[in-house]
Design an enzyme around this catalytic site. Structure first.
Site, short mmCIF file in Angstrom:
data_model
loop_
_atom_site.label_atom_id
_atom_site.label_comp_id
_atom_site.label_asym_id
_atom_site.label_seq_id
_atom_site.Cartn_x
_atom_site.Cartn_y
_atom_site.Cartn_z
N HIS A 182 0.83 -1.21 0.00
CA HIS A 182 0.00 0.00 0.00
C HIS A 182 0.87 1.27 0.00
O HIS A 182 0.44 2.33 0.47
CB HIS A 182 -0.95 0.05 1.21
N SER A 312 14.92 19.99 -16.11
CA SER A 312 14.02 21.13 -16.03
C SER A 312 14.59 22.29 -16.83
O SER A 312 15.79 22.51 -16.87
CB SER A 312 13.82 21.55 -14.58
#
Length: 454
Positions: A182, A312
């Site tokens: 999870h 970036s």
């Protein structure tokens, strides 16, 4: 201004570019389907050339074509297969559902070239298309193209990916880390076990593809218009399969039921389903890599993927997991392609499926991009990632879920209290357990040793 010549077909006169090797039927298709700009894949044109060459040779063996005529057709058809005339295949993928326009495109180009080579007229229908129709040629070419691409590209790429993963798994088999379920801390695993899962997944889907390829080897050639074999020599199918096998070095055979071969694309749908399964496997691997690489400071930061390019245009020094991201996009495309192939498979109306070109486009694209993405994932992500062992150890030492190993000695309820206290105080579980249980430090160390827990 473009120079034109006048070509004639059964519907009348058509203006065709003067330097085009194709004829009237191809030109009509160019004018009728200015839809996407997408052309039939290179692998499909290769397969179509092989089918035409094999058919010419088979017809000669069966005394259906003159030997010199068949040799000329086969010679130029192989040149088509080799890609020498790809610029002469301008028909859009979104065309007549049988692929008749592309079949006639091949027939016309081959007839023109064979006429030049032989010095006598070669007819696109009567000679190049002898014993064939679009209805069996196009599904045959789909099977041949997919089989060759899988055999020569996809299966080797999957072997390579699995081998690279297995090599890294062996290298890292003794590095223990926090497991996650999870996305939450769980009991420890080793990197070897985690990567071994990936390798097993790749091997399993590769085996499924290899099994299904046996259906793709079965060719419907010889079924002609509806499956009855009208206008084809009764032995043409076996001879064509033999010659395609010889030309491609891959074994093919004729399908037992030609009606199924023409009216359904069941084998292609099955194979497309396996490409979707592979896409899902690659997403799992790529996302695991992205999560483990996340950070490097504010994320999990267990590994560092190779720095391949600036990440970036505005943030200096940022580096992104570009290969896993590209792989996930490939997988998304493949899942969409499979949906298209599934819908196309439903277009088997009576004796013909009428979405053959779009089946070819999507299945062959899936095979190609999965082959390339698998190799890039292996060579530019998995091979070169490094492990941040200090960060892994710090997280593992403080992982309260290790208390699960004490369940048999102290019970679930006390274990939960120890875990919550360790979480709240940010302390190693062994220290908290020593305070809250009767177990000695030595006993706890033995029970909580991560290497024993895996």
């Amino acid at each position: 201004m473009t120079d034109y010549r006048i070509e004639q077909d059964s519907m009348g006169e058509v203006q065709v570019p003067a330097d085009a090797l194709y004829g009237a039927q191809t030109q009509r298709a160019v004018e009728n389907f200015p839809i996407s700009g997408l052309k039939m894949p290179r692998s499909f044109i290769r397969a179509l050339g092989l089918v035409k060459a094999a058919s010419a040779a088979a017809n000669a063996e069966l005394d259906e074509l003159d030997d010199d005529l068949a040799r000329a057709i086969a010679h130029v058809a192989l040149a088509v297969a080799d890609g020498k005339y790809d610029d002469q295949f301008p028909v859009d993928v979104f065309q007549t559902g049988s692929g008749t326009s592309t079949n006639m495109n091949a027939n016309e180009v081959i007839a023109t070239l064979a006429t030049e080579e032989l010095g006598q007229p070669v007819h696109p229908n009567d000679h190049v298309n002898k014993g064939q129709s679009s209805n069996d040629v196009i599904p045959t070419a789909i099977h041949v193209a997919a089989t060759l691409e899988i055999e020569t590209k996809l299966l080797p790429a999957l072997d390579h990916l699995a081998e690279v993963i297995e090599t890294r798994a062996e290298e890292l088999k003794d590095v223990v880390k926090t497991g996650r379920t999870h996305l939450m801390d769980a009991m420890p695993v080793s990197f070897g076990q985690e990567l071994g899962c990936w390798a097993a997944q790749v091997r399993a889907v590769k085996d499924a593809i290899a099994h299904s390829i046996e259906r793709m080897r079965q060719l419907p050639v010889g079924g002609t218009a509806v499956g009855t074999g009208i206008n084809a020599h009764p032995d043409l199918d076996e001879h064509v399969a033999k010659h395609i096998s010889k030309l491609s070095n891959v074994q093919f055979k004729t399908i037992d039921n030609k009606f199924m071969g023409l009216s359904s694309q069941d084998a292609a749908i099955e194979m497309s389903g396996h490409t979707k399964s592979l896409a899902v496997v690659l997403i799992k691997i790529a996302n695991d890599l992205r999560w483990m690489n996340s950070g490097p400071l504010a994320g999990i930061g267990e590994i560092c993927l190779p720095a391949l390019q600036p990440g970036s245009s505005i943030m200096p020094g940022k580096v992104n997991p570009v290969i896993p991201e590209a792989v996930c996009m490939v997988a998304a495309q493949v899942i969409g392609n499979d949906a298209t192939v599934t819908i196309a498979g439903q277009a088997g109306n009576f004796q013909l499926n009428v979405m053959l070109p779009v089946v070819a486009l999507n299945l062959l694209q899936s095979i190609e991009i999965l082959s390339n993405a698998s190799r890039q994932l292996a060579d530019k992500a998995i091979t070169g990632f490094t492990v941040n062992e200090n960060k892994i150890k710090q997280a593992l030492d403080k992982n309260p879920i290790l208390v699960t190993a004490l369940n048999n000695d102290i019970g679930y309820e006390l274990g939960a209290k120890i875990a919550k206290t360790a979480y709240a105080e940010g302390r190693p579980v062994i220290d908290v357990a020593e305070e809250m249980t009767d177990l000695s430090k030595a006993e706890l160390a033995a029970l909580l040793n991560p290497k024993k827990l895996i």
